[in-house]
Design an enzyme around this catalytic site. Sequence first.
Site, PDB file in Angstrom:
ATOM      1  CG  ASP A  17      -2.070   0.943   1.102  1.00 37.10           C
ATOM      2  OD1 ASP A  17      -2.305   1.448  -0.018  1.00 37.10           O
ATOM      3  OD2 ASP A  17      -2.754   1.202   2.117  1.00 37.10           O
ATOM      4  N   GLY A  18       0.289   2.309  -0.568  1.00 37.61           N
ATOM      5  CA  GLY A  18       0.911   3.633  -0.428  1.00 37.61           C
ATOM      6  C   GLY A  18       1.652   4.146  -1.648  1.00 37.61           C
ATOM      7  CG  ASN A  19       2.517   1.625  -5.009  1.00 40.73           C
ATOM      8  OD1 ASN A  19       3.406   1.419  -4.210  1.00 40.73           O
ATOM      9  ND2 ASN A  19       1.990   0.679  -5.764  1.00 40.73           N
ATOM     10  CD1 TRP A  22       7.378   6.638  -1.336  1.00 39.80           C
ATOM     11  CD2 TRP A  22       7.235   6.848  -3.574  1.00 39.80           C
ATOM     12  NE1 TRP A  22       8.658   6.636  -1.843  1.00 39.80           N
ATOM     13  CE2 TRP A  22       8.602   6.767  -3.212  1.00 39.80           C
ATOM     14  CE3 TRP A  22       6.907   6.974  -4.918  1.00 39.80           C
ATOM     15  CZ2 TRP A  22       9.629   6.796  -4.153  1.00 39.80           C
ATOM     16  CZ3 TRP A  22       7.936   7.018  -5.856  1.00 39.80           C
ATOM     17  CH2 TRP A  22       9.273   6.932  -5.467  1.00 39.80           C
ATOM     18  NE  ARG A  30      -3.756   7.195  -7.354  1.00 39.97           N
ATOM     19  CZ  ARG A  30      -3.751   6.817  -6.083  1.00 39.97           C
ATOM     20  NH1 ARG A  30      -3.505   7.689  -5.136  1.00 39.97           N
ATOM     21  NH2 ARG A  30      -4.001   5.561  -5.761  1.00 39.97           N
ATOM     22  CG  HIS A  34       0.478   2.459  -9.245  1.00 36.57           C
ATOM     23  ND1 HIS A  34       0.208   1.967  -7.988  1.00 36.57           N
ATOM     24  CD2 HIS A  34      -0.591   3.221  -9.580  1.00 36.57           C
ATOM     25  CE1 HIS A  34      -0.973   2.425  -7.578  1.00 36.57           C
ATOM     26  NE2 HIS A  34      -1.472   3.193  -8.520  1.00 36.57           N
ATOM     27  CB  SER A  62      -8.701  -5.245  -3.963  1.00 35.60           C
ATOM     28  OG  SER A  62      -9.255  -3.974  -4.241  1.00 35.60           O
ATOM     29  CD  GLU A  64     -13.321  -4.671  -2.615  1.00 38.41           C
ATOM     30  OE1 GLU A  64     -12.127  -5.034  -2.475  1.00 38.41           O
ATOM     31  OE2 GLU A  64     -14.274  -5.475  -2.552  1.00 38.41           O
ATOM     32  CG  ASN A  65      -7.525  -1.912  -6.105  1.00 38.46           C
ATOM     33  OD1 ASN A  65      -6.579  -2.665  -5.866  1.00 38.46           O
ATOM     34  ND2 ASN A  65      -7.891  -0.969  -5.241  1.00 38.46           N
ATOM     35  NE  ARG A 185      -3.397  -1.422   4.249  1.00 39.21           N
ATOM     36  CZ  ARG A 185      -4.635  -1.406   3.809  1.00 39.21           C
ATOM     37  NH1 ARG A 185      -5.509  -2.249   4.324  1.00 39.21           N
ATOM     38  NH2 ARG A 185      -5.028  -0.574   2.881  1.00 39.21           N
TER      39      ARG A 185
HETATM   40  C1  FPP Z   1      -1.286   0.499  -3.448  1.00 35.37           C
HETATM   41  O1  FPP Z   1      -1.025   1.822  -3.682  1.00 35.37           O
HETATM   42  C2  FPP Z   1      -1.038  -0.380  -4.539  1.00 35.37           C
HETATM   43  C3  FPP Z   1      -1.971  -0.911  -5.416  1.00 35.37           C
HETATM   44  C4  FPP Z   1      -3.362  -0.528  -5.567  1.00 35.37           C
HETATM   45  C5  FPP Z   1      -1.660  -2.011  -6.242  1.00 35.37           C
HETATM   46  C6  FPP Z   1      -0.567  -1.903  -7.169  1.00 35.37           C
HETATM   47  C7  FPP Z   1       0.659  -2.530  -6.685  1.00 35.37           C
HETATM   48  C8  FPP Z   1       1.764  -2.421  -7.355  1.00 35.37           C
HETATM   49  C9  FPP Z   1       1.825  -1.682  -8.640  1.00 35.37           C
HETATM   50  C10 FPP Z   1       2.966  -3.077  -6.849  1.00 35.37           C
HETATM   51  C11 FPP Z   1       3.434  -4.096  -7.807  1.00 35.37           C
HETATM   52  C12 FPP Z   1       2.578  -5.281  -7.962  1.00 35.37           C
HETATM   53  C13 FPP Z   1       2.591  -6.047  -9.079  1.00 35.37           C
HETATM   54  C14 FPP Z   1       1.962  -7.389  -9.081  1.00 35.37           C
HETATM   55  C15 FPP Z   1       3.232  -5.619 -10.311  1.00 35.37           C
HETATM   56  P1  FPP Z   1      -2.232   2.828  -3.612  1.00 35.37           P
HETATM   57  O2  FPP Z   1      -2.551   3.245  -5.003  1.00 35.37           O
HETATM   58  O3  FPP Z   1      -3.360   2.203  -2.855  1.00 35.37           O
HETATM   59  O4  FPP Z   1      -1.599   3.977  -2.803  1.00 35.37           O
HETATM   60  P2  FPP Z   1      -2.397   5.051  -1.935  1.00 35.37           P
HETATM   61  O5  FPP Z   1      -3.076   4.291  -0.832  1.00 35.37           O
HETATM   62  O6  FPP Z   1      -1.291   5.928  -1.440  1.00 35.37           O
HETATM   63  O7  FPP Z   1      -3.349   5.749  -2.842  1.00 35.37           O
END
Ligand code: FPP
Length: 237
Positions: A17-19, A22, A30, A34, A62, A64-65, A185
Amino acid sequence: MDENNLILPNHLAIILDGNGRWAKKRNMPRSYGHIVGTDNLEKMCDVIADMGIKYLTVYAFSTENWKRAQDEVALLMNLFRKYLKRCEKKAVRNHMRVRIIGDPTALAPDLQEEIHYLEEMSSGYDQMYFQIAINYGGRDEIERAVTKLADDARKGVLPEGRVTGETFEKYLDTAGIPDPDLLIRTSGEQRISNFLLWQLAYTEFYFTDTAWPDFHKEDLIKAIEAYDHRNRRFGNA
Ligand code: FPP
């Protein structure tokens, strides 16, 4: 504590979490978060393999994503495409069997093919087991498992009487994979967000404010030290 004396979790699960936050902190889109998050997963996968952790499961996307902005979803799908391709090399390097958990049927056909190929080409490896959750939701997994189980019950495949946990688990996406010992997490939230609802029943949780792109080997060792400390104090229960 010496890293070599740590009691390692047999199965480590991570909510990446947190991409987004960050990247925002750095005045970047964003998508940049990622991309760096994906690079970090590649690096951490080798770190985790080299430490000798047997099972790794990560929450990448997820159920939900899908509600996120369309361009963000498209970017994530493209990242998965590229990442899964590169994962073939990782599978060879780490003698690692890769499985995707979640419902692949909503993914683009070429992505489904890539998943199939990666799972097949890595199916003979048994040094490490790597599960990537894509279009995964714990409730969705349970609904799909119950549906399959009910079908089998109708066909008379199941023994009569009470359905045990042992039987039920065979219908989950994680069939044959032991439950996680430690869940990490990143990035401050302290929820499980529909991840591995059945499997986390006895798992130790570790939350850190560090965002996923900044989560490196030293942060992992800190998490494992905390896990090790709890185990030594309380024993496994
Ligand atoms: C959380 O950051 C990450 C995700 C929703 C999923 C994506 C994960 C990656 C890209 C890592 C690599 C994984 C693979 C399988 C290539 P967020 O967008 O929820 O961050 P935020 O909570 O700060 O908005």
